[in-house]
Scaffold this active site. Structure first.
Site, mmCIF file in Angstrom:
data_model
loop_
_atom_site.group_PDB
_atom_site.id
_atom_site.type_symbol
_atom_site.label_atom_id
_atom_site.label_comp_id
_atom_site.label_asym_id
_atom_site.label_seq_id
_atom_site.Cartn_x
_atom_site.Cartn_y
_atom_site.Cartn_z
ATOM 1 N N GLY A 112 0.777 -1.329 -0.010
ATOM 2 C CA GLY A 112 0.119 0.103 0.127
ATOM 3 C C GLY A 112 0.974 1.412 0.061
ATOM 4 O O GLY A 112 0.106 1.933 0.574
ATOM 5 N N GLY A 167 -0.702 5.428 -0.639
ATOM 6 C CA GLY A 167 -1.746 5.583 -0.124
ATOM 7 C C GLY A 167 -0.649 7.059 0.670
ATOM 8 O O GLY A 167 0.594 7.110 0.132
ATOM 9 N N ASP A 225 2.776 -2.008 -4.463
ATOM 10 C CA ASP A 225 1.226 -1.251 -4.475
ATOM 11 C C ASP A 225 0.381 -2.038 -5.730
ATOM 12 O O ASP A 225 0.808 -2.443 -6.041
ATOM 13 C CB ASP A 225 1.104 0.007 -4.360
ATOM 14 C CG ASP A 225 -0.362 0.760 -3.870
ATOM 15 O OD1 ASP A 225 -0.069 1.737 -2.876
ATOM 16 O OD2 ASP A 225 -1.409 0.785 -4.708
ATOM 17 N N ARG A 248 -1.392 -0.487 -7.725
ATOM 18 C CA ARG A 248 -1.543 0.341 -8.329
ATOM 19 C C ARG A 248 0.012 1.056 -8.427
ATOM 20 O O ARG A 248 0.967 1.460 -7.967
ATOM 21 C CB ARG A 248 -1.780 1.936 -8.352
ATOM 22 C CG ARG A 248 -3.297 1.198 -7.829
ATOM 23 C CD ARG A 248 -4.402 2.923 -7.420
ATOM 24 N NE ARG A 248 -4.310 3.271 -6.161
ATOM 25 C CZ ARG A 248 -3.470 4.262 -5.652
ATOM 26 N NH1 ARG A 248 -2.777 5.149 -6.352
ATOM 27 N NH2 ARG A 248 -3.137 4.381 -4.364
ATOM 28 N N ASN A 257 -0.943 -6.999 -4.982
ATOM 29 C CA ASN A 257 -2.331 -7.378 -4.583
ATOM 30 C C ASN A 257 -2.599 -7.330 -3.274
ATOM 31 O O ASN A 257 -2.492 -9.249 -3.721
ATOM 32 C CB ASN A 257 -3.228 -8.048 -5.318
ATOM 33 C CG ASN A 257 -4.887 -7.708 -5.148
ATOM 34 O OD1 ASN A 257 -4.853 -7.315 -3.984
ATOM 35 N ND2 ASN A 257 -5.642 -8.024 -6.365
ATOM 36 N N TYR A 305 -15.280 -0.127 7.283
ATOM 37 C CA TYR A 305 -13.998 0.289 8.221
ATOM 38 C C TYR A 305 -13.642 0.112 9.735
ATOM 39 O O TYR A 305 -12.922 -0.666 10.009
ATOM 40 C CB TYR A 305 -13.493 1.828 7.499
ATOM 41 C CG TYR A 305 -12.133 2.696 8.166
ATOM 42 C CD1 TYR A 305 -12.275 3.361 8.635
ATOM 43 C CD2 TYR A 305 -11.281 1.996 6.850
ATOM 44 C CE1 TYR A 305 -11.074 4.005 9.365
ATOM 45 C CE2 TYR A 305 -10.180 2.119 7.243
ATOM 46 C CZ TYR A 305 -9.706 3.369 8.233
ATOM 47 O OH TYR A 305 -8.688 3.793 8.770
ATOM 48 N N LYS A 345 -11.374 -2.367 11.670
ATOM 49 C CA LYS A 345 -9.953 -2.559 12.144
ATOM 50 C C LYS A 345 -9.971 -2.982 13.095
ATOM 51 O O LYS A 345 -9.215 -3.475 14.192
ATOM 52 C CB LYS A 345 -9.911 -0.282 11.929
ATOM 53 C CG LYS A 345 -9.509 -0.600 10.772
ATOM 54 C CD LYS A 345 -7.983 -0.793 10.321
ATOM 55 C CE LYS A 345 -7.478 -0.423 8.922
ATOM 56 N NZ LYS A 345 -6.090 -0.876 8.549
HETATM 57 C C1 VAH Z 1 -10.554 7.867 7.453
HETATM 58 N N1 VAH Z 1 -8.271 8.929 7.200
HETATM 59 O O1 VAH Z 1 -11.447 9.189 7.905
HETATM 60 C C2 VAH Z 1 -9.634 7.709 7.954
HETATM 61 C C3 VAH Z 1 -8.714 7.513 9.448
HETATM 62 C C4 VAH Z 1 -10.297 8.223 11.785
HETATM 63 C C5 VAH Z 1 -10.515 8.529 10.383
HETATM 64 O O2 VAH Z 1 -9.052 5.804 9.859
HETATM 65 O O3 VAH Z 1 -11.404 6.964 7.191
#
Ligand code: VAH
Length: 316
Positions: free
Chosen positions: A9, A12, A35, A37, A53, A143, A147
């Site tokens: 990654g 990024g 990455d 890309r 990938n 997300y 996490k």
């Molecule tokens: C987001 N920049 O906005 C990330 C971050 C705490 C925010 O994990 O998804």
């Protein structure tokens, strides 16, 4: 021992700056940028690059076989806003990408693995102010869910297999070098670009939205400081809270007006990112990082604003 480092990654927002910092410390040829890309000019031409990938385990295996990495940084992920547009891909990339790396790190006896978590692991019922390392965590974005699950897997691989995996719950990261990647906190980057090019910005988060943020220089320095710390000092194997500085769009605009007096801030309503931001803490208690490995941020809002405007002005 010669360190051989993979950064997955690498193109990024974090990867771009982490590769540069690691190459300064360990030598350009010892840090492999990976990455899906094509990299930008600087990264590709300052050391080895591999198209990877993280969901293709056989390609990953060949990369581990080729480089026998001593350290692996897995940064590839879909962030909060883009993750909500493509939940299944977000879960697949964020979760199976991590599990592929954890397994290969065991197979190839990688000394250390780094994997970023986020304050997105906290949710509507987590304490909002000075959010502690341990508390109710009910994330309501894919997300954040990925996490939180990833943190549990990291701690599991440390406890069951002795893997030295380390992690930080980043707040919103502010930087000028690489474009932000689809996060909810990206307003705090776009505002600087628009302040310079238009003299105004329309924020997708409302005036009262206070979020924990951090300048990228601090985030990169803290990440390397954590990875360089003695393993015996690391008491948290899920992910360390990381604080930085908390502010609202209004407070940030007032700081910008110290340099661009006519800057105007307006607000866009009904953006889906507002609900995401409302579920997150206003500020973070990072006393474990301070105690375990001496963490101390250097950029407050004023210093961050000066550095962002100075660097963007010379880039625009
Ligand atoms: C987001 N920049 O906005 C990330 C971050 C705490 C925010 O994990 O998804």
């Amino acid at each position: 021992m010669i360190e051989k480092i993979l950064v997955l990654g690498s193109n990024g927002q974090i990867g771009t700056e982490l590769v540069t910092a690691l190459r300064k410390s360990y030598g350009e040829s010892n840090v492999v940028a990976c990455d899906i890309r094509r990299p930008d000019y600087d990264i590709k031409n300052s050391g080895p690059f591999e198209f990877v990938n993280v969901l293709e385990k056989d390609i990953l295996n060949n990369i581990f076989q080729k480089y026998k990495p001593t350290q692996v940084y897995l940064l590839a992920a879909l962030l909060s806003a883009t993750g909500e547009q493509n939940p299944k891909l977000a879960w697949d990339l964020n979760m199976n990408g991590l599990l592929n790396i954890l397994d290969l790190a065991i197979t190839y006896k990688t000394a250390k693995v780094y994997w970023p978590s986020s304050i997105a692991v906290f949710g509507p019922n987590s304490p909002k102010d000075a959010t502690p390392q341990y508390c109710v965590m009910d994330p309501n974005t894919v997300y954040g869910i990925s996490k939180l699950a990833g943190e549990r897997w990291c701690e599991y691989y440390n406890q069951k297999f002795g893997l030295d995996v380390r992690s930080i719950r980043y707040p919103g990261l502010i930087s000028w070098k690489a474009a932000p990647g689809g996060g909810t906190t990206d307003y705090a980057i776009h505002i600087f670009h628009d302040a310079l090019t238009k003299g105004s910005y329309a924020s997708f988060l409302n005036a009262e939205t206070e979020l924990p943020m951090m300048y990228m220089d601090d985030a990169i320095r803290g990440t390397i400081q954590l990875m360089d710390a003695e393993s015996s000092k690391i008491s948290i194997r899920s992910s360390y809270n990381f604080g930085g500085v908390s502010f609202t769009p209004e407070v940030l605009a007032a700081e910008i007006r110290k340099h661009i007096p006519d800057f105007t801030l307006t607000y866009k309503d009904n953006d889906p990112r507002q609900a995401i931001a409302n579920s997150w803490p206003r500020s973070i208690d990072d006393s474990f990082a301070q105690k375990d490995w001496g963490w101390k941020p250097e950029f407050d809002l004023s210093k961050m604003t000066v550095d962002m405007l100075k660097n963007l002005q010379s880039n625009h």
